[in-house]
Design an enzyme around this catalytic site. Sequence first.
Site, PDB file in Angstrom:
ATOM      1  N   ARG A  56      32.448  31.779  65.681  1.00  0.00           N
ATOM      2  CA  ARG A  56      33.357  32.727  66.333  1.00  0.00           C
ATOM      3  C   ARG A  56      32.997  32.898  67.807  1.00  0.00           C
ATOM      4  O   ARG A  56      33.888  33.050  68.654  1.00  0.00           O
ATOM      5  CB  ARG A  56      33.302  34.085  65.622  1.00  0.00           C
ATOM      6  N   ASN A  88      38.408  44.726  68.868  1.00  0.00           N
ATOM      7  CA  ASN A  88      38.067  43.314  69.010  1.00  0.00           C
ATOM      8  C   ASN A  88      36.625  43.138  69.471  1.00  0.00           C
ATOM      9  O   ASN A  88      36.122  43.911  70.274  1.00  0.00           O
ATOM     10  CB  ASN A  88      39.015  42.635  69.992  1.00  0.00           C
ATOM     11  N   HIS A 105      33.603  48.108  67.732  1.00  0.00           N
ATOM     12  CA  HIS A 105      33.054  47.251  66.682  1.00  0.00           C
ATOM     13  C   HIS A 105      32.018  46.260  67.200  1.00  0.00           C
ATOM     14  O   HIS A 105      31.691  45.294  66.527  1.00  0.00           O
ATOM     15  CB  HIS A 105      34.178  46.509  65.955  1.00  0.00           C
ATOM     16  N   CYS A 116      13.832  46.855  66.526  1.00  0.00           N
ATOM     17  CA  CYS A 116      13.560  47.762  67.654  1.00  0.00           C
ATOM     18  C   CYS A 116      14.829  48.296  68.312  1.00  0.00           C
ATOM     19  O   CYS A 116      14.748  49.076  69.261  1.00  0.00           O
ATOM     20  CB  CYS A 116      12.676  47.074  68.692  1.00  0.00           C
ATOM     21  N   CYS A 135      10.581  42.656  71.008  1.00  0.00           N
ATOM     22  CA  CYS A 135       9.478  42.979  70.081  1.00  0.00           C
ATOM     23  C   CYS A 135       8.919  41.759  69.364  1.00  0.00           C
ATOM     24  O   CYS A 135       7.961  41.877  68.603  1.00  0.00           O
ATOM     25  CB  CYS A 135       9.925  44.028  69.070  1.00  0.00           C
ATOM     26  N   ASN A 194      53.435  46.169  68.404  1.00  0.00           N
ATOM     27  CA  ASN A 194      52.929  45.273  67.373  1.00  0.00           C
ATOM     28  C   ASN A 194      53.939  44.168  67.110  1.00  0.00           C
ATOM     29  O   ASN A 194      55.107  44.278  67.477  1.00  0.00           O
ATOM     30  CB  ASN A 194      52.672  46.054  66.075  1.00  0.00           C
ATOM     31  N   LEU A 195      53.478  43.125  66.447  1.00  0.00           N
ATOM     32  CA  LEU A 195      54.379  42.047  66.069  1.00  0.00           C
ATOM     33  C   LEU A 195      55.391  42.548  65.039  1.00  0.00           C
ATOM     34  O   LEU A 195      56.562  42.157  65.047  1.00  0.00           O
ATOM     35  CB  LEU A 195      53.575  40.872  65.506  1.00  0.00           C
ATOM     36  N   GLU A 196      54.922  43.437  64.173  1.00  0.00           N
ATOM     37  CA  GLU A 196      55.759  44.065  63.148  1.00  0.00           C
ATOM     38  C   GLU A 196      55.154  45.415  62.813  1.00  0.00           C
ATOM     39  O   GLU A 196      54.028  45.701  63.215  1.00  0.00           O
ATOM     40  CB  GLU A 196      55.834  43.188  61.901  1.00  0.00           C
TER      41      GLU A 196
END
Length: 224
Positions: A56, A88, A105, A116, A135, A194-196
């Site tokens: 990712r 995101n 997030h 640590c 550490c 939004n897209l939907e």
Amino acid sequence: MMKIAILTGAGVSAESGLGTFRDKDGLWTKYDLNDVATPEGFARNPALVHDFYNARRANCVDATPNAAHDALAQLAESAHEVALITQNVDDLHSRAGCLDVIHMHGQLRRALCAQCDARWDAPLVMHPDDPCPFCAQATIRPDIVWFGEVPYHMDKIAQAVEDAALFVAIGTSAEVYPAAGLVELARGKTLEINLEPSARANAFDEHRFGPATEVVPAWVAALL
């Protein structure tokens, strides 16, 4: 000048080639979230989790901000007071020019030591036996909020939403809490882009539907 709180989700970055999670081709159809996005999964198989986030991270590095990111950066630089909150873990908002992004997030390109609590810029590839640069313990992990963990900056986020004259949710499925419940904190007008329709569409005052790269720039242009 207006105070605006904006929450962005995976739909903002989808047109940059970064996968969403809950559509038919989403990440959760290819991986079991219990294996790659929970503390328990990491404890069972840290190599698998690191491999998932290494992939990712590489995808994120190769991606570029799209017109929606650019428009939100333009809005953030305007006379309006904008709090940009994102679910995101990519850095496309920052690369588009938003200097103060609240990552609830965590971030793919940051690392965390579970021993640590140090944080630093992550290398492109991380391994379970890599030592923490602070550490020296082999307890490093992606600086990502996994399921079952508390999102970052929640007090700051709640205050920004409550204080805003306009709360806008863009490209989010509204299925993951506490982000999905932020609209309930809003005291001003609310808008979903939004897209939907999302799972919480009926909680918003207004809606605009379509691809983020088209709808967000048009909305920002009208606002400015």
